[in-house]
Design an enzyme around this catalytic site. Structure first.
Site, PDB file in Angstrom:
ATOM      1  N   HIS A 116      72.030 -16.555 -24.022  1.00  0.00           N
ATOM      2  CA  HIS A 116      70.622 -16.826 -24.307  1.00  0.00           C
ATOM      3  C   HIS A 116      69.793 -16.824 -23.024  1.00  0.00           C
ATOM      4  O   HIS A 116      69.617 -17.855 -22.359  1.00  0.00           O
ATOM      5  CB  HIS A 116      70.440 -18.152 -25.057  1.00  0.00           C
ATOM      6  CG  HIS A 116      69.098 -18.251 -25.727  1.00  0.00           C
ATOM      7  ND1 HIS A 116      68.938 -18.232 -27.093  1.00  0.00           N
ATOM      8  CD2 HIS A 116      67.857 -18.317 -25.220  1.00  0.00           C
ATOM      9  CE1 HIS A 116      67.653 -18.290 -27.392  1.00  0.00           C
ATOM     10  NE2 HIS A 116      66.963 -18.349 -26.257  1.00  0.00           N
TER      11      HIS A 116
ATOM     12  N   HIS B 113      66.219 -14.689 -21.484  1.00  0.00           N
ATOM     13  CA  HIS B 113      65.150 -13.708 -21.704  1.00  0.00           C
ATOM     14  C   HIS B 113      64.874 -12.931 -20.425  1.00  0.00           C
ATOM     15  O   HIS B 113      65.067 -13.445 -19.326  1.00  0.00           O
ATOM     16  CB  HIS B 113      63.874 -14.408 -22.181  1.00  0.00           C
ATOM     17  CG  HIS B 113      64.041 -15.059 -23.519  1.00  0.00           C
ATOM     18  ND1 HIS B 113      63.812 -14.398 -24.708  1.00  0.00           N
ATOM     19  CD2 HIS B 113      64.462 -16.305 -23.854  1.00  0.00           C
ATOM     20  CE1 HIS B 113      64.059 -15.231 -25.722  1.00  0.00           C
ATOM     21  NE2 HIS B 113      64.458 -16.389 -25.223  1.00  0.00           N
TER      22      HIS B 113
ATOM     23  N   HIS C  24      65.964 -16.787 -33.087  1.00  0.00           N
ATOM     24  CA  HIS C  24      65.675 -18.167 -32.675  1.00  0.00           C
ATOM     25  C   HIS C  24      65.363 -18.980 -33.935  1.00  0.00           C
ATOM     26  O   HIS C  24      64.694 -18.491 -34.849  1.00  0.00           O
ATOM     27  CB  HIS C  24      64.415 -18.235 -31.807  1.00  0.00           C
ATOM     28  CG  HIS C  24      64.601 -17.805 -30.389  1.00  0.00           C
ATOM     29  ND1 HIS C  24      64.998 -16.541 -30.044  1.00  0.00           N
ATOM     30  CD2 HIS C  24      64.402 -18.474 -29.217  1.00  0.00           C
ATOM     31  CE1 HIS C  24      65.049 -16.449 -28.708  1.00  0.00           C
ATOM     32  NE2 HIS C  24      64.690 -17.604 -28.187  1.00  0.00           N
TER      33      HIS C  24
ATOM     34  N   GLU D 179      64.352 -24.888 -33.222  1.00  0.00           N
ATOM     35  CA  GLU D 179      63.961 -25.358 -31.885  1.00  0.00           C
ATOM     36  C   GLU D 179      62.694 -26.193 -32.042  1.00  0.00           C
ATOM     37  O   GLU D 179      62.679 -27.393 -31.820  1.00  0.00           O
ATOM     38  CB  GLU D 179      63.717 -24.158 -30.971  1.00  0.00           C
ATOM     39  CG  GLU D 179      63.206 -24.537 -29.584  1.00  0.00           C
ATOM     40  CD  GLU D 179      62.695 -23.332 -28.786  1.00  0.00           C
ATOM     41  OE1 GLU D 179      62.388 -22.295 -29.396  1.00  0.00           O
ATOM     42  OE2 GLU D 179      62.571 -23.455 -27.553  1.00  0.00           O
TER      43      GLU D 179
ATOM     44  N   ASP E 124      67.946 -19.867 -21.136  1.00  0.00           N
ATOM     45  CA  ASP E 124      66.705 -19.477 -21.804  1.00  0.00           C
ATOM     46  C   ASP E 124      65.734 -18.775 -20.836  1.00  0.00           C
ATOM     47  O   ASP E 124      65.660 -17.555 -20.825  1.00  0.00           O
ATOM     48  CB  ASP E 124      66.058 -20.700 -22.477  1.00  0.00           C
ATOM     49  CG  ASP E 124      65.189 -20.315 -23.675  1.00  0.00           C
ATOM     50  OD1 ASP E 124      65.076 -19.118 -23.962  1.00  0.00           O
ATOM     51  OD2 ASP E 124      64.630 -21.230 -24.322  1.00  0.00           O
TER      52      ASP E 124
HETATM   53 ZN   LIG Z   1      64.832 -18.272 -26.108  1.00  0.00          ZN
END
Ligand SMILES: [Zn+2]
Length: 352
Positions: free
Chosen positions: A30, A32, A214, A217, A295
């Site tokens: 995970h 980006h 996703h 969250e 992330d």
């Molecule tokens: Zn993410």
């Protein structure tokens, strides 16, 4: 006379061995694209390209964010967009991936799946297809330079039209054998239901890609349920709020879905107050497979190894349990069988 056996001194504290988490072999599932940029690279490229960076990305870095309300998310998104705007040439994209792979290698990561929404870069690099080809080519070079295997997850933006997502899914499937391994869905959960993206995910899954949206969250169990039932998720980005629904969590465990848990991100965005409040221990004890992730290190200030450190210090994970988490990350990945086998064996070496 028998040789004396080594016995601990009477009052020596018995401390469990604490191995170095940066040498623990693991997979990073995970991360980006822009969010993986080194902070120093952002500052350097911004200067070169004449891009003005707000204080939150320079002297006040890492920024203090709170995305649990829409204003906070907007601010996070704005900082992300500013950071992305420094990536202006193909060489910038290559540099980012090469440095990211170097950082992965130095933290024990042997397999990286990097998530990218090509729409965010397409206008600069001649369209969606050339952008995907540039990222895949940069990934191959970074892989060759560092030894870290790299797969690409093409992610659709849930705040855009579901037809855009279908276009991306078709594109992603075309590059299945050239490094694309999965299809994702990112951005603000409150502004786009997983439900609306069923068509795109059907294309991706039928084309042989992993489904890795996703969910869970910023929204609760209902969002995770849609990822599971409608998008047939193999993995869920975050998914931490599945902890609020016992039955849902049981189904995640039964189906062997991996949750990509990102402790520093959850704290950074205000999903949890502290790292100790991220339900890593509870999810683990319930039998869920977890893959710790960073992330967006560029916005949250820490990379992959730090997530393992946090789980050790805040949730009391032993080395044995950390090794187990590393294995879960490898097993949840799309890494080829030989990479997987090699990494799993190295985890055992780390523990031995
Ligand atoms: Zn993410």
């Amino acid at each position: 006379m028998e040789a004396p056996t080594a016995v601990p001194a009477p009052h020596a504290p018995i401390r469990p061995a604490r191995r170095d988490v940066t040498t623990l072999p693991k997979a990073h599932l995970h991360l980006h694209f822009t969010g993986s940029m080194r902070h120093s690279t952002l500052v350097e490229l911004a200067k070169e390209r004449g891009v003005h960076l707000p204080d939150a990305l320079v002297e006040d870095w890492p920024p203090k964010l709170r995305a649990t309300d829409e204003r906070g998310w907007f601010r996070f998104q704005r900082l992300y967009d500013i950071a992305r705007s420094v990536l202006q040439t193909p060489e910038d994209m290559r540099r980012l991936l090469r440095e990211t792979a170097e950082d992965e290698a130095s933290e024990g990561s042997g397999w990286l799946e990097i998530q990218v929404d090509p729409s965010g870069y397409a206008s600069r690099f001649g369209g969606l297809t050339p952008t995907v080809e540039l990222v895949l080519d940069a990934a191959r070079d970074a892989e060759a330079a560092t030894g870290v295997g790299i797969g690409v997850v093409i992610a659709a933006n849930r705040t855009r039209h579901p037809l855009d997502a279908k276009t991306l899914a078709r594109l992603a499937v075309r590059y299945l054998d050239q490094g694309v391994v999965g299809f994702g869905l990112s951005n603000d959960e409150r502004r786009g239901r997983a439900y609306d993206f069923e068509g795109a995910f059907r294309i991706a899954k039928q084309g042989g890609l992993l489904s890795a949206p996703h969910g869970g969250e910023l929204l609760g169990p209902a969002s995770v349920r849609e990822c599971l039932d409608t998008l047939e998720a193999d993995r869920i980005g975050h998914g931490v709020r599945a902890i609020e629904d016992r039955r849902l969590l049981e189904r995640i465990v039964e189906r062997g879905v991996t949750l990509e848990v990102c402790p520093a991100s959850n704290v950074g965005l205000g999903v949890a107050s502290t790292a100790a409040d991220v339900p890593v221990r509870a999810l683990y004890e319930a039998g869920a497979s977890l893959a710790l992730g960073a992330d967006d290190p560029l916005l949250f200030g820490s990379r992959l190894a730090r997530q393992y450190e946090l789980v050790r210090t805040e949730h009391g994970f032993t080395d044995q349990e950390l090794a187990d988490l590393a294995k879960q990350s490898i097993n949840g990945s799309a890494a080829p069988e030989d990479v997987r086998t090699r990494l799993l064996a190295k985890v055992d070496d780390w523990l031995a």
